[in-house]
Design a protein around this motif. Structure first.
Motif, PDB file in Angstrom:
ATOM      1  N   TYR A  30       0.856  -1.187   0.000  1.00 30.24           N
ATOM      2  CA  TYR A  30       0.000   0.000   0.000  1.00 30.24           C
ATOM      3  C   TYR A  30       0.895   1.242   0.000  1.00 30.24           C
ATOM      4  N   GLU A  31       0.336   2.326  -0.486  1.00 30.85           N
ATOM      5  CA  GLU A  31       1.056   3.590  -0.584  1.00 30.85           C
ATOM      6  C   GLU A  31       0.573   4.521   0.518  1.00 30.85           C
ATOM      7  N   THR A  32       1.509   5.261   1.107  1.00 29.56           N
ATOM      8  CA  THR A  32       1.156   6.206   2.158  1.00 29.56           C
ATOM      9  C   THR A  32       2.090   7.416   2.098  1.00 29.56           C
ATOM     10  N   ARG A  33       1.601   8.539   2.561  1.00 30.14           N
ATOM     11  CA  ARG A  33       2.420   9.747   2.657  1.00 30.14           C
ATOM     12  C   ARG A  33       3.348   9.605   3.864  1.00 30.14           C
ATOM     13  N   CYS A  34       4.521  10.230   3.797  1.00 21.91           N
ATOM     14  CA  CYS A  34       5.481  10.103   4.882  1.00 21.91           C
ATOM     15  C   CYS A  34       6.490  11.243   4.846  1.00 21.91           C
ATOM     16  N   LEU A  35       7.343  11.258   5.856  1.00 25.85           N
ATOM     17  CA  LEU A  35       8.496  12.141   5.924  1.00 25.85           C
ATOM     18  C   LEU A  35       9.709  11.232   6.031  1.00 25.85           C
ATOM     19  N   VAL A  36      10.710  11.451   5.189  1.00 27.64           N
ATOM     20  CA  VAL A  36      11.900  10.598   5.163  1.00 27.64           C
ATOM     21  C   VAL A  36      13.091  11.372   5.699  1.00 27.64           C
ATOM     22  N   ASP A  37      13.843  10.722   6.592  1.00 27.04           N
ATOM     23  CA  ASP A  37      15.068  11.297   7.136  1.00 27.04           C
ATOM     24  C   ASP A  37      16.209  10.341   6.816  1.00 27.04           C
ATOM     25  N   ASP A  38      17.056  10.713   5.841  1.00 31.28           N
ATOM     26  CA  ASP A  38      18.208   9.891   5.474  1.00 31.28           C
ATOM     27  C   ASP A  38      19.380  10.263   6.364  1.00 31.28           C
ATOM     28  N   GLU A  39      19.577   9.489   7.400  1.00 27.16           N
ATOM     29  CA  GLU A  39      20.673   9.722   8.333  1.00 27.16           C
ATOM     30  C   GLU A  39      21.198   8.373   8.802  1.00 27.16           C
ATOM     31  N   ARG A  40      22.484   8.198   8.719  1.00 27.20           N
ATOM     32  CA  ARG A  40      23.094   6.946   9.178  1.00 27.20           C
ATOM     33  C   ARG A  40      23.279   7.035  10.690  1.00 27.20           C
ATOM     34  N   ARG A  41      22.759   6.013  11.399  1.00 29.26           N
ATOM     35  CA  ARG A  41      22.908   5.978  12.850  1.00 29.26           C
ATOM     36  C   ARG A  41      22.870   4.536  13.334  1.00 29.26           C
ATOM     37  N   LEU A  42      23.401   4.315  14.513  1.00 30.73           N
ATOM     38  CA  LEU A  42      23.449   2.993  15.121  1.00 30.73           C
ATOM     39  C   LEU A  42      22.205   2.798  15.978  1.00 30.73           C
ATOM     40  N   VAL A  51      22.671  -2.402  14.927  1.00 34.05           N
ATOM     41  CA  VAL A  51      22.533  -2.416  13.480  1.00 34.05           C
ATOM     42  C   VAL A  51      22.625  -0.979  12.978  1.00 34.05           C
ATOM     43  N   VAL A  52      23.216  -0.799  11.803  1.00 35.25           N
ATOM     44  CA  VAL A  52      23.294   0.540  11.218  1.00 35.25           C
ATOM     45  C   VAL A  52      22.024   0.808  10.417  1.00 35.25           C
ATOM     46  N   SER A  53      21.388   1.929  10.706  1.00 35.68           N
ATOM     47  CA  SER A  53      20.206   2.375   9.975  1.00 35.68           C
ATOM     48  C   SER A  53      20.602   3.518   9.057  1.00 35.68           C
ATOM     49  N   ASP A  54      20.109   3.491   7.819  1.00 38.54           N
ATOM     50  CA  ASP A  54      20.383   4.562   6.869  1.00 38.54           C
ATOM     51  C   ASP A  54      19.199   5.503   6.692  1.00 38.54           C
ATOM     52  N   THR A  55      18.000   5.038   7.039  1.00 38.72           N
ATOM     53  CA  THR A  55      16.787   5.811   6.774  1.00 38.72           C
ATOM     54  C   THR A  55      15.788   5.655   7.907  1.00 38.72           C
ATOM     55  N   THR A  56      15.159   6.756   8.288  1.00 38.28           N
ATOM     56  CA  THR A  56      14.029   6.723   9.216  1.00 38.28           C
ATOM     57  C   THR A  56      12.841   7.331   8.485  1.00 38.28           C
ATOM     58  N   HIS A  96       2.656   9.777  15.569  1.00 37.00           N
ATOM     59  CA  HIS A  96       3.090   9.182  14.312  1.00 37.00           C
ATOM     60  C   HIS A  96       3.680   7.802  14.570  1.00 37.00           C
ATOM     61  N   VAL A  97       4.024   7.116  13.497  1.00 36.99           N
ATOM     62  CA  VAL A  97       4.740   5.848  13.568  1.00 36.99           C
ATOM     63  C   VAL A  97       6.128   6.111  13.012  1.00 36.99           C
ATOM     64  N   GLU A  98       7.153   5.786  13.807  1.00 33.81           N
ATOM     65  CA  GLU A  98       8.541   5.966  13.384  1.00 33.81           C
ATOM     66  C   GLU A  98       9.090   4.604  12.957  1.00 33.81           C
ATOM     67  N   VAL A  99       9.568   4.511  11.736  1.00 33.85           N
ATOM     68  CA  VAL A  99      10.066   3.251  11.179  1.00 33.85           C
ATOM     69  C   VAL A  99      11.543   3.417  10.858  1.00 33.85           C
ATOM     70  N   VAL A 100      12.383   2.597  11.482  1.00 37.07           N
ATOM     71  CA  VAL A 100      13.825   2.638  11.292  1.00 37.07           C
ATOM     72  C   VAL A 100      14.204   1.535  10.313  1.00 37.07           C
ATOM     73  N   CYS A 101      14.897   1.915   9.212  1.00 37.80           N
ATOM     74  CA  CYS A 101      15.184   0.972   8.118  1.00 37.80           C
ATOM     75  C   CYS A 101      16.677   0.823   7.863  1.00 37.80           C
ATOM     76  N   ARG A 102      17.033  -0.309   7.235  1.00 38.66           N
ATOM     77  CA  ARG A 102      18.421  -0.565   6.803  1.00 38.66           C
ATOM     78  C   ARG A 102      18.707   0.212   5.551  1.00 38.66           C
TER      79      ARG A 102
END
Length: 102
Positions: A30-42, A51-56, A96-102
């Protein structure tokens, strides 16, 4: 709720449903609107490993995006490390829902 003007990006979410005989099984995308934060963090995953995350990705409240889901943002396919429901319980906070991604 996050203000609508902050949700400047679009994400395609494929919720993880479990493992099958041929690998991970995903639900209907499904498609949804969001805000993307490209930041590398542990960060720590659900098992406590670092784990290293590149995107929240910040999604509207109530969005279902469990660990292991696939999220496509800005043309990149990412995998969810963990997600958090940020709910102020009636306080005037940006829920909101915060999703931490690889």
């Amino acid at each position: 709720m996050l203000p609508e003007w902050l949700l400047r990006h679009t994400a395609i979410v494929e919720p993880f449903e479990g493992d099958g005989a041929y690998g991970p099984v995903y639900g209907e995308p499904y498609e949804t609107r969001c805000l993307v934060d490209d930041e590398r963090r542990l960060v720590r995953d659900a098992q406590g490993a670092e784990v290293v995350s590149d995107t929240t990705v910040f999604l509207p409240p109530g969005t279902v995006c469990p660990e292991g889901s696939r999220v496509t943002v800005n043309g990149r396919v990412t995998t969810v490390i963990t997600s958090f429901s940020r709910n102020g319980g009636g306080l005037p906070t940006p829920d909101h829902v915060e999703v931490v991604c690889r």
